[in-house]
Design a protein around this motif. Structure first.
Motif, short mmCIF file in Angstrom:
data_model
loop_
_atom_site.label_atom_id
_atom_site.label_comp_id
_atom_site.label_asym_id
_atom_site.label_seq_id
_atom_site.Cartn_x
_atom_site.Cartn_y
_atom_site.Cartn_z
N THR A 75 6.37 -5.65 -4.24
CA THR A 75 5.33 -6.19 -3.39
C THR A 75 4.04 -6.30 -4.37
OG1 THR A 75 4.30 -5.83 -1.17
CG2 THR A 75 4.64 -3.76 -2.87
N THR A 76 3.12 -6.92 -3.62
CA THR A 76 1.87 -7.06 -4.15
C THR A 76 0.77 -6.05 -3.91
OG1 THR A 76 0.95 -8.45 -2.38
CG2 THR A 76 2.21 -9.55 -4.22
N SER A 77 -0.15 -5.88 -4.56
CA SER A 77 -1.22 -4.94 -4.20
C SER A 77 -1.98 -5.26 -2.86
CB SER A 77 -2.18 -5.20 -5.33
OG SER A 77 -2.95 -6.24 -5.63
N GLY A 78 -2.06 -6.66 -2.69
CA GLY A 78 -2.68 -7.26 -1.51
C GLY A 78 -1.90 -6.88 -0.27
N HIS A 79 -0.44 -6.81 -0.39
CA HIS A 79 0.36 -6.38 0.65
C HIS A 79 0.13 -4.89 1.08
CE1 HIS A 79 3.81 -6.21 3.50
NE2 HIS A 79 4.48 -5.16 2.78
N VAL A 80 -0.02 -4.25 0.00
CA VAL A 80 -0.25 -2.45 0.15
C VAL A 80 -1.29 -2.30 0.66
CG1 VAL A 80 -0.62 -0.40 -1.31
CG2 VAL A 80 1.25 -2.11 -1.90
N ASP A 81 -2.48 -3.02 0.20
CA ASP A 81 -3.85 -3.01 0.97
C ASP A 81 -3.88 -3.37 2.36
OD1 ASP A 81 -4.78 -2.16 -1.51
OD2 ASP A 81 -5.83 -4.14 -1.98
N THR A 82 -2.86 -4.20 2.89
CA THR A 82 -3.13 -4.37 4.23
C THR A 82 -2.19 -3.42 4.99
OG1 THR A 82 -2.94 -6.87 3.59
CG2 THR A 82 -2.08 -6.25 5.81
N ILE A 83 -1.21 -3.19 4.46
CA ILE A 83 -0.39 -2.06 5.32
C ILE A 83 -1.57 -0.67 5.35
CG2 ILE A 83 1.34 -0.42 4.99
CD1 ILE A 83 2.42 -3.16 5.65
N VAL A 84 -1.87 -0.30 4.17
CA VAL A 84 -2.93 0.76 4.29
C VAL A 84 -3.98 0.71 5.33
CG1 VAL A 84 -4.32 2.15 2.88
CG2 VAL A 84 -2.28 1.39 1.96
N GLY A 85 -4.62 -0.54 5.31
CA GLY A 85 -5.61 -0.84 6.19
C GLY A 85 -5.10 -1.06 7.63
N LEU A 86 -3.91 -1.35 7.85
CA LEU A 86 -3.30 -1.33 9.25
C LEU A 86 -3.05 0.27 9.87
CD1 LEU A 86 -0.84 -4.19 9.03
CD2 LEU A 86 -2.99 -3.90 10.71
N ILE A 87 -2.32 1.00 8.57
CA ILE A 87 -2.22 2.39 9.01
C ILE A 87 -3.74 3.33 9.65
CG2 ILE A 87 -1.72 4.75 8.10
CD1 ILE A 87 0.38 3.23 6.41
N ALA A 88 -4.85 2.88 8.71
CA ALA A 88 -6.09 3.48 9.05
C ALA A 88 -6.53 2.90 10.20
CB ALA A 88 -6.77 3.00 7.74
N PHE A 89 -6.31 1.52 10.54
CA PHE A 89 -6.89 1.02 11.95
C PHE A 89 -6.14 1.81 12.94
CE2 PHE A 89 -5.78 -1.91 15.35
CZ PHE A 89 -6.99 -2.11 15.90
N PHE A 90 -4.88 2.00 12.95
CA PHE A 90 -4.11 2.41 14.04
C PHE A 90 -4.64 4.15 14.24
CE2 PHE A 90 -1.31 -1.11 13.79
CZ PHE A 90 -1.30 -1.45 15.06
N LEU A 91 -4.78 4.71 13.06
CA LEU A 91 -5.25 6.04 13.10
C LEU A 91 -6.47 6.17 14.06
CD1 LEU A 91 -4.23 7.61 9.56
CD2 LEU A 91 -3.19 8.20 11.74
N VAL A 92 -7.59 5.45 13.65
CA VAL A 92 -8.87 5.42 14.24
C VAL A 92 -8.63 4.99 15.67
CG1 VAL A 92 -11.13 4.17 14.38
CG2 VAL A 92 -9.87 4.81 12.32
#
Length: 599
Positions: A75-92
Motif C-alpha cells: 500500500t502507499t503511505s497516503g493510504h495508511v495516513d487516510t486509514i489512521v486519520g479515519l480511525i482517529a476521527f471515529f474515536l473522537v
C-alpha cells in the motif's frame, strides 16, 4: 452450588406487626413499561446516542483490519495516513457521542427517579393511619430510605448502562457477521453456561432481596423502638431484652445478606470465567483459517478485536443484573404501598347535623384480641365529654375511632347519621379533628406551621389562633416573630410550645368536633389549666371529647365517661358520678387529695 430456591422464612415483621404489602413482579414490569412510554422521548434519545457511539466504535477494528491487509499486500503511505486519520476521527466521534449519551442517560434516570419518589410520597400520605401504626415505623422508614437509595442506583446508572450494553452487543454481533459469519460462532459457546447460571440466579434473587429488605425493616424498627423508648427501657431494666432483640434482628439480617452474597458468588465467577473463551476460540479458529487460506489476516484481527470489544458490554450487563434485581425488589416494595386497601369508602352522603353516635363499637389491633367491647355512646352537638380511666383501658383507641382515624372492627361511629368511614378524608377533617400528645414541628416558619390546615389564612387569623392558645406572646418574642424558622436547623421549641402550635392549628381548622387525647400533657399543670380555660372560650359551641389524665378536665366537662377494660363502665356528670361512689368517685378522691397536698 446447592442453594434453596427461596431464602429462609422470616416473620412478617417484628413484634407480630403486619408488613406493608409488596407489589408482584408483573405489576413492577407494568409500571416500568408505563414509565418507559411516558418518557419515550428521553429513552429513545438516550438509546439512540449510545447506539451511534457504539456504531462509531465499530469502525476502528474494521479499518485496522483493512490497514493490516493493505500493508501485507502492499500500500502507499497516503493510504495508511487516510486509514489512521479515519480511525482517529471515529474515536473522537465516539467520545463526543458517549459524552452526550451519558448526559441524556443521566437526565432520563433522574427524571424516572424523581417521578418514582413523588409517586411514593403521594401514596404514603394516602395510607390509612391504622395501617401505618400496625406496620410500625421500621417498614416504612426502610422503604423511604434504603429502598429509594437502591432504586436510585438502578434508575440512574443500572438501567441506562444495561440498555446501552444490549444495543452495543447487538451492533457488535452484526459487525462480526459482516467480517465473516464464522466469527459469530465462538460467542455461541458461552451462551449455554451463561444462560444456565443466569436462570439459576434469577430464580432465587427476587425472593432473596425482598427477604433482605424485610429483615432490614425489622432491624430498623427494633432500633427505632429502643431509641424512642430508651428512658422506659432503662427505668424498667429491660436493657438485656432489647439487646437480645437487636442481636436476633442482626442475625436475621446477616442470614439474609449471606444468602444473597452466595447468589452473587455463584453467579459472577461462572459468568466471568466465560469471557476469555470466545477470544481464545476466535484466535484459534482464525489462526487455523489464516493458515489454510480461508481468512485474511485483517479479518482475523478485526474479529478478535470485536470479540474482545463485545466482552465489555456483556460484563456490564451481568454486573448490573444484580443491582437491577436489588432495584426491582426495592421498586416492588415501593409500589406495594399503593396496594394497601383503603379503610374507608365515601358514600356521597352528607351529615345531617353534628351529633355523634357510636353503636356496639368493637376494635381489634390483632384479630381475635378485642380492645373495645361493644361501646355505645351518644354525643350531642356542643357537648363536652371527658374520658378517664386507667392506662391501657382503651381511652385513646376509642378516641381515635371517634376521630375517624380507625374504622371499627364491628359496629359504627357516625356523625349526622353518616359513618365516619364513609366520609372523604377532606370532609372528615372538616368535621372531626384529633389532637394528641405527639406533635410534629415541620421545618419552616412559625406561620407555615400554624397555617397547615388552612394555608390561605390571613395574618390576623394566625395571630388570633395563637392568642387563643396563649402562644402569641412567646411567638412575638422570637427573633423574627411569625417568620422565625423552626424545626430542623431552626429555632428549637419546647414540648409545651410545640403543643400550643398544634392547638393553634386546631383553631384554624375549625372542626365542629374535637378529640383531645391528653393534648396538654406536656405543659405544667398550672399552665395547662390556664391554656384549657383559654381554649374553652374559643371552642364554645363545639363538641369536645377530652381524654384526660388530669381530673380537673373531667370536672369542667358536661359528662364523664369512665373507660375500663375496653368498655364504658360509668357515664354521667361529675357530680352524678361522685355521688354514686363508684370508680370515678374513687379516682376523684384520690386525685383531689394528691392535688390539694401538692398545692
Amino acid at each position: 452450588m446447592a442453594l434453596s430456591p427461596t431464602p429462609p422464612a422470616a416473620p412478617t415483621t417484628s413484634a407480630g406487626r403486619e408488613a406493608l404489602p409488596v407489589a408482584t413482579y408483573p405489576e413492577v414490569r407494568r409500571y416500568a413499561g408505563q414509565i418507559a412510554r411516558k418518557r419515550r422521548r428521553d429513552l429513545v434519545l438516550t438509546i439512540g446516542l449510545f447506539a451511534l457511539a457504539a456504531l462509531a466504535g465499530l469502525f476502528g477494528p474494521r479499518l485496522l483490519g483493512s490497514l493490516i491487509d493493505g500493508v501485507q499486500h502492499g500500500t502507499t503511505s497516503g493510504h495508511v495516513d487516510t486509514i489512521v486519520g479515519l480511525i482517529a476521527f471515529f474515536l473522537v466521534l465516539q467520545t463526543v457521542l458517549t459524552r452526550y449519551a451519558r448526559l441524556a442517560a443521566g437526565k432520563f434516570g433522574e427524571g424516572v427517579l424523581a417521578e418514582l419518589r413523588e409517586n411514593f410520597v403521594s401514596r404514603v400520605l394516602e395510607l390509612p393511619l391504622s395501617v401505618v401504626e400496625r406496620a410500625g415505623s421500621g417498614d416504612l422508614l426502610s422503604r423511604s430510605s434504603r429502598d429509594v437509595d437502591s432504586l436510585s442506583m438502578a434508575a440512574r446508572y443500572g438501567l441506562p448502562t444495561t440498555l446501552v450494553a444490549i444495543v452495543t452487543v447487538l451492533l457488535t454481533i452484526g459487525a462480526l457477521a459482516l467480517v465473516s459469519p464464522w466469527a459469530v460462532l465462538p460467542l455461541l459457546v458461552i451462551v449455554p453456561p451463561i444462560a444456565a447460571v443466569f436462570r439459576w440466579y434469577l430464580k432465587r434473587a427476587p425472593a432473596g432481596y425482598l427477604a433482605e429488605s424485610a429483615r432490614y425493616a425489622d432491624m430498623t424498627d427494633g432500633l427505632a423502638e429502643t431509641v424512642d423508648g430508651a428512658r422506659t427501657v432503662e427505668a424498667l431494666g429491660r436493657q438485656r431484652q432489647r439487646i437480645e432483640r437487636t442481636d436476633d434482628d442482626i442475625r436475621a439480617q446477616f442470614a439474609a445478606e449471606r444468602y444473597t452474597l452466595r447468589l452473587r458468588c455463584g453467579f459472577w465467577p461462572t459468568a466471568e470465567s466465560c469471557y476469555i473463551v470466545p477470544v481464545a476460540l476466535t484466535l484459534l479458529f482464525g489462526g487455523l483459517g489464516y493458515i489454510h487460506g480461508w481468512f485474511s489476516l485483517g479479518q482475523v484481527t478485526a474479529a478478535t478485536l470485536y470479540m474482545q470489544q463485545i466482552m465489555g458490554p456483556i460484563d456490564d450487563m451481568l454486573a448490573w443484573a444484580d443491582q437491577l434485581q436489588v432495584g426491582g425488589a426495592s421498586l416492588a416494595r415501593l409500589l406495594g404501598v399503593a396496594g394497601v386497601p383503603a379503610d374507608r369508602e365515601a358514600s356521597g352522603e352528607q351529615p345531617d347535623g353534628e351529633d355523634m353516635l357510636a353503636r356496639d363499637v368493637r376494635y381489634s389491633y390483632i384479630p381475635g384480641r378485642e380492645v373495645l367491647h361493644g361501646v355505645d355512646l351518644t354525643l350531642h352537638a356542643g357537648e363536652r365529654l371527658a374520658m378517664v380511666g386507667p392506662s391501657g383501658a382503651g381511652k385513646s383507641t376509642l378516641g381515635r375511632l371517634l376521630a375517624g382515624i380507625h374504622g371499627p372492627s364491628a359496629g359504627s361511629v357516625a356523625v349526622g347519621g353518616v359513618p365516619l368511614v364513609e366520609l372523604p378524608l377532606a370532609d372528615l377533617r372538616g368535621q372531626v379533628a384529633l389532637v394528641n400528645q405527639e406533635h410534629h414541628v415541620f421545618a419552616g416558619t412559625v406561620r407555615e406551621n400554624v397555617v397547615l390546615p388552612r394555608p390561605e389564612s390571613t395574618e390576623a387569623e394566625v395571630r388570633d389562633a395563637l392568642a387563643a392558645v396563649d402562644a402569641l406572646a412567646w411567638v412575638e418574642a422570637l427573633p423574627e416573630g411569625l417568620q422565625t424558622a423552626i424545626g430542623a436547623e431552626g429555632h428549637t421549641l419546647s414540648p409545651a410550645q410545640a403543643q400550643q402550635l398544634a392547638l393553634a392549628r386546631l383553631v384554624l381548622a375549625d372542626p365542629h368536633t374535637l378529640v383531645l387525647d391528653e393534648a396538654t400533657s406536656l405543659i405544667d399543670p398550672r399552665a395547662a389549666r390556664h391554656l384549657e380555660r383559654s381554649l374553652a372560650a374559643v371552642l364554645e359551641g363545639r363538641t369536645v371529647i377530652a381524654i384526660a389524665h388530669r381530673l380537673h378536665t373531667a370536672h369542667d366537662a358536661d359528662r364523664v365517661a369512665v373507660v375500663e377494660d375496653g368498655m364504658i363502665a360509668e357515664l354521667g356528670s361529675h357530680e352524678e358520678l361522685v355521688a354514686t361512689g363508684g370508680a370515678y368517685a374513687g379516682l376523684w378522691e384520690s386525685w383531689h387529695g394528691r392535688g390539694s397536698a401538692g398545692e
